[in-house]
Design an enzyme around this catalytic site. Structure first.
Site, PDB file in Angstrom:
ATOM      1  N   PHE A   1       0.230   0.148 -15.354  1.00  0.00           N
ATOM      2  CA  PHE A   1       0.311  -0.418 -14.014  1.00  0.00           C
ATOM      3  C   PHE A   1      -0.314  -1.812 -14.074  1.00  0.00           C
ATOM      4  CE2 PHE A   1      -0.965  -1.339  -9.703  1.00  0.00           C
ATOM      5  CZ  PHE A   1       0.210  -1.065  -9.039  1.00  0.00           C
TER       6      PHE A   1
ATOM      7  N   TYR B   1      -5.338   7.714  -3.153  1.00  0.00           N
ATOM      8  CA  TYR B   1      -4.316   7.771  -2.102  1.00  0.00           C
ATOM      9  C   TYR B   1      -2.978   8.291  -2.607  1.00  0.00           C
ATOM     10  CZ  TYR B   1      -3.696   2.899  -3.779  1.00  0.00           C
ATOM     11  OH  TYR B   1      -3.552   1.765  -4.534  1.00  0.00           O
TER      12      TYR B   1
END
Lengths: 423, 423
Positions: free
Chosen positions: B133, B227
């Site tokens: 990422f 999240y």
């Protein structure tokens, strides 16, 4: 009316106040006189509904789609940080394009101090004022340790004396968290510039209560918290301002994806967004920013000049009542907040040998201030005055309670002999 | 039943699932099949009430007093970060005392990477996997730039090949955000240790969905977001784990007041709290942490083994249905997620020349996945499988929709020709 010692005089001041209507923008609990908005601001009325909508409709129903604008007008989380920045900017005398909102105050200080140090690579000293709020000194010490710089403490009475040709940055808190004393932001900024140094201003105890005027002062960098006079809620994210004159060269070190020029391109190599944009690091805290955005609506239609005038009127009254009703009878009360308007924030503090007990006894009566340890000196009782929701009658009544506490020696209650570690 | 292509077979799998009851712990909107919990988890039912209580009672009524425990049992904000850490720890195979929760993922990565680099001062190279990422690579590059280190990209097929005696740290993402491929965390950790390097694991796409086993693997440092599979809400704070073997020497660089041994003593000089305690920097985000704390209640009574079994059952079914119903008719679909359980996260991705349009057409039907650009390669359609609220019938129905989209060429709708910048 030079010494308004009657409650009716205070009521008259409230009736004449241009901010009389803004108290209704907050939920101040019944029976509470809240003089701790300089630590955690009161709850603005718009926050509960906003948060419920963000949680239930935007997160619950909209799910990931809410990063984009939703058909019904909500969502657009990606633009949230900028919308909040635009609300804060006028309160600090800044252009919205130069303000970023995101991380905690300590993280924001770290970014700003590192960026400043890198702007003056030939200078190896960071100057910090030793009575600043501790996190400022701790973070500066951490930066110095990380980058091999020297930390130098200055004299609070003359910070510029410590700024010589070795100094990259002078880091100061605009309004002292203990005493409420306010530095001359434009004057010190100009003095540091004359010595080739940058200044990092901590606005935690300024923003929303006193004029800051960053652009007018041609300041360098500033960081402030939003949960004090800006009423953003416990632990709400901090803001950072960087003078546009420095933005092309200033590099904050936490180069996360949200500060990339094209975050969703998911490119391998970092390319900073232009302007203040690269100050973003991680995904921003949507719930906290939404609460803050709703909280800042309480400032709509209010000018910094109105805030300042109301704040000075409240602190003037508190000081006058202390002088009239308390200090003559209990001379151990030593007011440490400057009388001079130009040097006073939105807070009044006094030393007292039993400051901790005094604050606790007042809290037991619903008058909430707070206590700050002052080491070998007598401790400090601190009272913050948020002009949006505090009235002159609150000030009058608070002093009534203070007199009653002192008369009844309530502050000597043995229950206050041991301190709660979190105060 | 080796190839359950009937909906009834999927229903049977749901009835037999030990996690059949946990879907009721979430509000998944009617008409939505949510396959994007790897980007933003769905809303746990306990969050709205918790947040309302924290805002209205703890902040609104309790005000500053809520940092301490309130008489009615609420408040105690000062302990909130530790309470959340205790909920996350079992999901990553860690002791609660070794977990900190607070800043954004990018800030947490920065702290961990700096700390790791300082633990190996005689080694000057940070190794990062180029398909990670982006924020991981960006942050590592920022650290390298700040500290004068070298950034080296490794081969994703063999990260250890890049680890020589100059390498301080190998920073890897446990589960690839594009492909869902999972690294052998214990094996690579051991290999890096044999070469004298530390490993920083990014658990953003692991925590809450696959076993991590940090303690068992004797890993070094790990950071993860909350999240995604932990359902903490948009931009909820990240967690950091540091092996207790390293805690006495590891120093994170953002030395804010909440990481001080005695924050409320307001001492001038920084003294780090022991253990993981000094990983805290600023005042923690109370609203976000409260939402996260309530969200994590959805894991009560659920083991990591149950999560993993359910996740594999869901991704197995999706892969089987792709193989049976889609790939033979539309061979341009190229599944990029490993078939091998040991190498698969909780996600299935495939390349397709019109992956963006496919994802948009599915969203229009209520099947929410997401698109990830892959540069010169065909783009990737990503589908995440959160075992707490996804059912096998959802998987079955999602593939029905995918078939209908492809048959109707809905993905070629000109509306999808230009991409929304935030996807």
């Amino acid at each position: 009316m030079s010494r308004p010692s009657e409650r009716a005089d205070a009521q008259l001041l409230d009736e004449r106040s241009p901010l009389a209507h803004t108290r209704d923008r907050f939920r101040v609990p019944d029976g509470v006189i809240y003089l701790d908005g300089n630590s955690l601001g009161a709850l603005p009325v718009g926050v509960p509904d906003r948060l419920a909508r963000v949680v239930e409709q935007e997160w619950g129903d909209g799910l990931i789609r809410s990063w984009n604008p939703l058909p019904d007008g909500g969502g657009d989380w990606i633009g949230l940080s900028k919308r909040v920045a635009a609300r804060i900017a006028p309160l600090i005398g800044a252009d919205p394009a130069d303000v970023h909102v995101g991380d905690s105050t300590s993280v924001s200080l770290f970014k700003a101090i590192v960026a400043a140090a890198r702007l003056r690579p030939d200078r190896r000293v960071l100057v910090v004022e030793p009575t600043t709020f501790p996190t400022d000194g701790y973070v500066a010490a951490g930066v110095a340790d990380l980058l091999g710089l020297e930390l130098r403490w200055c004299d609070p009475a003359d910070p510029l004396a410590a700024v010589d040709e070795d100094v990259a940055l002078l880091a100061l808190t605009h309004v002292d968290f203990r005493t409420g004393a306010m530095f001359d932001l434009p004057g010190i900024t100009a003095g540091a510039h004359a010595r080739g140094a940058l200044v990092q201003w901590d606005l935690c105890h300024s923003a929303g209560a006193v004029p800051v005027g960053l652009s007018d002062a041609d300041a360098d960098l500033a960081v402030g918290c939003t949960y004090k006079y800006l009423n953003g809620g416990p632990g709400s994210p901090a803001f950072t301002w960087v003078n546009p004159r420095l933005q092309a060269d200033a590099r904050q070190p936490i180069t996360g994806w949200m500060g990339h020029a094209s975050p969703f391109a998911m490119a391998r190599d970092y390319e900073p967004a232009g302007g203040i944009g690269h100050w973003a690091s991680g995904t921003h805290p949507v719930l906290a920013l939404s609460a803050l955005d709703a909280a800042l609506e309480a400032f709509e239609g209010v000018t910094v000049e109105q805030l300042r005038a109301a704040s000075l009127s409240l602190t003037d009254l508190f000081l006058e009542l202390l002088d009239e009703r308390c200090v003559p009878r209990w001379p151990e009360i030593e007011v440490v907040t400057p009388r001079d308007h130009a040097r006073r924030g939105s807070q009044v503090s006094f030393r007292h040998p039993d400051a901790y007990g005094l604050v606790q006894a007042l809290i037991a009566r619903g008058v909430i201030g707070d206590f700050r340890d002052a080491g070998a000196e007598p401790g400090i009782a601190r009272f913050g005055f948020t002009p949006l929701y505090l009235r002159h009658v609150d000030v009058h009544d608070a002093v009534d309670h203070l007199v009653a506490v002192l008369e009844g020696e309530e502050h000597l209650d043995p229950a206050y002999a041991s301190r709660n570690p979190v105060t």
